[in-house]
Design an enzyme around this catalytic site. Structure first.
Site, PDB file in Angstrom:
ATOM      1  CG  HIS A 144      -2.017  -1.017   1.094  1.00 14.49           C
ATOM      2  ND1 HIS A 144      -1.829  -2.329   1.473  1.00 14.49           N
ATOM      3  CD2 HIS A 144      -3.279  -0.950   0.618  1.00 14.49           C
ATOM      4  CE1 HIS A 144      -2.946  -3.007   1.255  1.00 14.49           C
ATOM      5  NE2 HIS A 144      -3.838  -2.208   0.721  1.00 14.49           N
ATOM      6  N   GLY A 145       2.079   1.154   0.454  1.00 13.66           N
ATOM      7  CA  GLY A 145       2.902   2.356   0.454  1.00 13.66           C
ATOM      8  C   GLY A 145       4.180   2.147   1.234  1.00 13.66           C
TER       9      GLY A 145
END
Lengths: 390, 454
Positions: free
Chosen positions: B308-309
């Site tokens: 996601h990051g």
């Protein structure tokens, strides 16, 4: 026949959807849901022969940009509380400014004029401070607004909150949407009302225009279409992605160049065109003040706040402005100095913006409170307040 | 292009009209998809093109010799690491890159995962290479799933793509259902997610002022991200239906799941199944001792979080989910006896862990969570002072859950059959009209889909 029936049914589906959208938006607007869910923004401007546009009377709706508020314009067509045109015995001041004074981003009771009114009426019961704020007005429109609704309100004091930069802006000459200063055949700068001949203005003042305004006042989906038209049909089209700049160039926080241009205007009468317009603004305000025995105060903002490096230049400029206005019988207030004093620092970010945009944009509640206190101070300091000689 | 905009609606109408009226349906969709992605800008378009071309080239050697797969995966994940994680990795290693403002190419995580899954499937003999570059490109670039999934598999999607190009795909039969999904997605995004965003932002930006406001903030964000991403996924499914294509469902009311494991079977389903099939099982997560399974689970969920990051908060979010799943594996039988309590516990864990997902950094997340459990206030974001208004906020939170439950009722066989029966010009006109009015409302603040940034 089958095709026609399909087209009819499809159209019926579209109409049903429009009715459903209208109903849903009405439910949102008339319940606390308006504070959360999408709602069409209020459309409260309309044509005005004196200022090009102004608020239409008795329009109610929700302002959605920056912060959500319920807005109602008064029966006088002002972003103000309800009050009669005819004044009472209590003193009355008017404040003419741009969107900072209009303050649609906060509830009516939190606007700076409402704050000022509360402060002043504590000492002089019934004292009034009328909000004549209007989005995007130039000094030319401020003059026109003072001449028209301003004088009709029979105030004891008129305060014009003037953003200094407007005096050098091209907008002050632009008369296509609202009055602007133009040179007449004799070379004299006068307020020009060419917008009255414009197609837009003519349409807005026609019966068809009236029908459109009626629709905007009575239909939510009409407001949606209008808001979309104003925002742009493809307003969400993405801007090209850019790598953030790793370094930024040197910035002159004192904005010395702007100061130099203002000094050239006020002290050296340069450039000649802008100086001619400045003369005309002062001349017209002076005439209004003299003819109506009305104290007119120009509260100048954006002169340059709290920057030591240009303090001397600033002092020379404010002194020149004050002298020039005094000679014309007009009052002058260095608004920035008062703001610095009230705010306690030159950093005014906390007064602007809402939520994640704190620091940029229009005045928030705190900003309006501070501005209100300053306005109350400006009005109360006039020797003619609470009552001028008539 | 974002699905919740007026210009996308015009784009969709034009593409659909061309799709229905003209031959060469595969080419029309491919051209439309290229136009769709090109709005992201030249840099992103060139990168996506390069990755698609490289993967097209790799499928043939991978088919011949599975060892080529390692090189292909190295290229794909190398790109992902370079564009998405290089600053994070460098700073974790103590190297100071002055490039924190890096712009991540649009949808890179999604297309790298889809293409890698495809190549792995070829290596495993479960997929066949596309000979036609156009078909291969549409397999990945179809604008209904290009930017934020669902992550499609060859088995489910390739036959449909081939059908489009061969002219054997049946004419779109589920237009009514497709439009209904588009409207449902728009309601979730425009009416709900975007409306919740400023309030959730407020709690996470300023920090909660009390335990109740902290829980409300987490709850609001939990529903914001659900409505945002599932709204996008609904629209993606709906758009595909309009063209006779069927994408994999990505969400099935996750907040109604009774266990953490079930939550992940209902949340971002295509990513969960990707991780299961291409990481968890190959790493031996499904067999061996409990300790081994636990280690694999923690590792893959940590990676899922990092997907996601590039932030420690995402890593911890993933690992914490793994621990929750393990807790259920150990004590699932006891927890099941709680009945509704088990569901409430899972929901509470989900909302609690969203704090890691949303908080800007680990320190903020920990102080936010501490406030949730009664520690001193992490900030100044409070519920309205008036009791009536703050009760209204809490009631609103309950309504969000009720909407979630109601949504489950929409996805029944009966509801689908009813929609099919009603499908016709009247229903289509009605749904198109609703979609039009929703995208007409100008946005008062910039609110792109949250998963676009991944």
């Amino acid at each position: 026949m089958k095709v026609l029936r399909s087209i009819f049914r499809f159209a019926l589906g579209l109409i049903t959807a429009a009715i459903a959208a209208e109903l849903v938006l009405r439910i949102i607007v008339s319940t606390p849901l308006w504070q959360v869910l999408p709602a069409p923004t209020i459309m409260f401007y309309g044509p005005n022969a004196d200022t090009g546009f102004s608020h239409r009377p008795n329009v109610t709706g929700i302002w959605t940009a920056e912060n959500r508020t319920k807005v109602r314009t008064s029966s006088l067509g002002l972003r103000d509380r309800e009050r009669p045109l005819k004044r009472s015995d209590a003193p009355r001041a008017i404040v003419i400014g741009d969107s900072l004074i209009e303050a649609v981003q906060v509830e009516q009771e939190n606007t700076s004029t409402a704050v000022a009114e509360r402060i002043l009426s504590a000492k002089h019961p019934g004292a009034e401070v009328v909000n004549l704020g209007l989005q995007g007005v130039t000094p030319a429109v401020q003059v026109a607004r003072l001449r028209s609704i301003g004088l009709a309100l029979q105030p004891d004091v008129a305060v014009l909150l003037v953003t200094l930069d407007w005096l050098l802006s091209d907008n002050i000459r632009d008369d296509s949407l609202s009055p602007g200063y133009k040179q007449n055949a004799q070379g004299r700068y006068e307020l020009s009302y060419a917008f009255r001949q414009g197609r837009g203005y003519k349409f807005r003042t026609s019966q068809a225009g009236g029908a459109v305004y009626w629709l905007l006042d009575h239909s939510m989906i009409a407001r949606v279409v209008n808001a979309r038209r104003n925002a742009g049909w493809f307003a969400e089209w993405p801007a090209p992605m850019q790598q953030p700049e790793l370094t930024s160039g040197p910035q002159d926080e004192c904005r010395a160049e702007r100061m130099a241009r203002q000094r050239a205007l006020w002290i050296d009468n340069q450039p000649a065109d802008a100086a001619g317009i400045l003369d005309a603004v002062i001349r017209d305000l002076s005439a209004i003040s003299r003819d109506n025995k009305l104290p007119v105060v120009l509260a100048m903002r954006n002169i340059g706040l709290g920057c030591e490096r240009i303090a001397d230049a600033r002092k020379a400029l404010t002194s020149a402005i004050e002298k020039r206005l005094a000679a014309a019988g007009l009052g002058f207030v260095d608004f920035d100095s008062l703001l610095l004093e009230k705010n306690g620092s030159a950093s005014v970010e906390r007064l602007h913006g809402f939520g994640k945009n704190l620091g940029t944009g229009h005045l928030n509640i705190e900003g309006n409170r501070i501005y209100g206190e300053i306005l109350a101070g400006i009005v109360a300091a006039r020797p003619q307040w609470p009552r001028r000689q008539r | 292009m974002s699905y919740d905009t007026l210009y996308f609606v015009f784009f969709l109408v034009l593409v659909w009209a061309a799709f229905v009226a003209l031959p060469g349906k595969g080419c029309i969709l491919l051209a439309a998809s290229i136009v769709f992605y090109s709005v992201a800008g030249l840099r992103d378009s060139l990168l996506a093109t390069a990755i698609v071309l490289v993967n097209y080239g790799f499928q043939f050697p991978v088919k011949r010799d599975a060892r080529w797969l390692w090189l292909a995966l190295a290229v794909n994940f190398g790109c992902l690491v370079f564009f998405k994680y290089r600053v994070f990795l460098a700073s974790a290693a103590g190297i100071d890159f002055y490039e924190r403002g890096i712009v991540i190419p649009l949808g890179i995580s999604f297309y790298v995962f889809q293409l890698s899954a495809f190549l792995i499937d070829i290596g495993r003999g479960k997929a066949e290479p596309f000979v036609s570059l156009a078909r291969f490109a549409l397999f990945k670039l179809f604008f209904g799933q290009l930017i934020a999934g669902p992550i499609m598999r060859w088995r489910a999607f390739a036959p449909q793509i081939n059908g489009l190009f061969d002219g054997t795909l049946a004419r779109p039969r589920f237009v009514g259902i497709g439009l209904s999904l588009c409207v449902l997605g728009l309601v979730k995004k425009v009416m709900l997610a975007d409306s919740l965003a400023p309030f959730a932002d407020n709690f996470f930006r300023d920090g909660p002022a009390s335990a109740l406001s902290a829980w409300v903030g987490a709850w609001l964000f939990g529903f914001q991200i659900y409505f945002d991403f599932s709204g996008y996924s609904d629209m993606a499914l709906g758009i595909a239906f309009l063209f006779g294509l069927r994408l994999t469902t990505n969400f099935r009311q996750p907040y109604l799941a009774r266990t953490p494991q079930a939550f992940w079977q209902h949340w971002h389903i295509t990513l969960s199944s990707w991780i299961r099939d291409y990481l968890y099982i190959p790493l031996g997560g499904g067999k061996g001792s409990f300790a081994r399974q636990a280690c694999v689970l923690i590792a893959v969920m940590g990676l899922a979080g990092l997907w996601h990051g590039a932030n420690w908060t995402f890593l911890i979010w993933g690992v914490a989910w793994a621990l929750a799943i393990l807790l259920w594996r150990l004590a699932g039988e006891h927890l099941a006896r709680l009945h509704a309590g088990e569901w409430a516990l899972t929901l509470t864990i989900a909302m609690l862990l969203w704090v890691f997902f949303r908080a800007p950094d680990l320190q903020s997340a920990l102080s936010y969570i501490a406030t949730m459990f009664g520690a001193k206030a992490a900030g100044s974001a409070a519920l309205p002072a008036a009791a009536a208004m703050s009760s209204l906020v809490v009631a609103g939170c309950i309504v969000l859950l009720a909407l979630h439950w109601l949504e489950a009722k929409l996805f029944t066989r009966r509801a689908t059959a009813m929609l099919m029966r009603m499908d016709g010009p009247l229903l289509r006109g009605f749904l198109i009209g609703l979609a039009f009015w929703m995208v007409m409302i100008p946005k008062t603040q910039d609110a792109p889909f949250i998963y676009f940034r991944f």
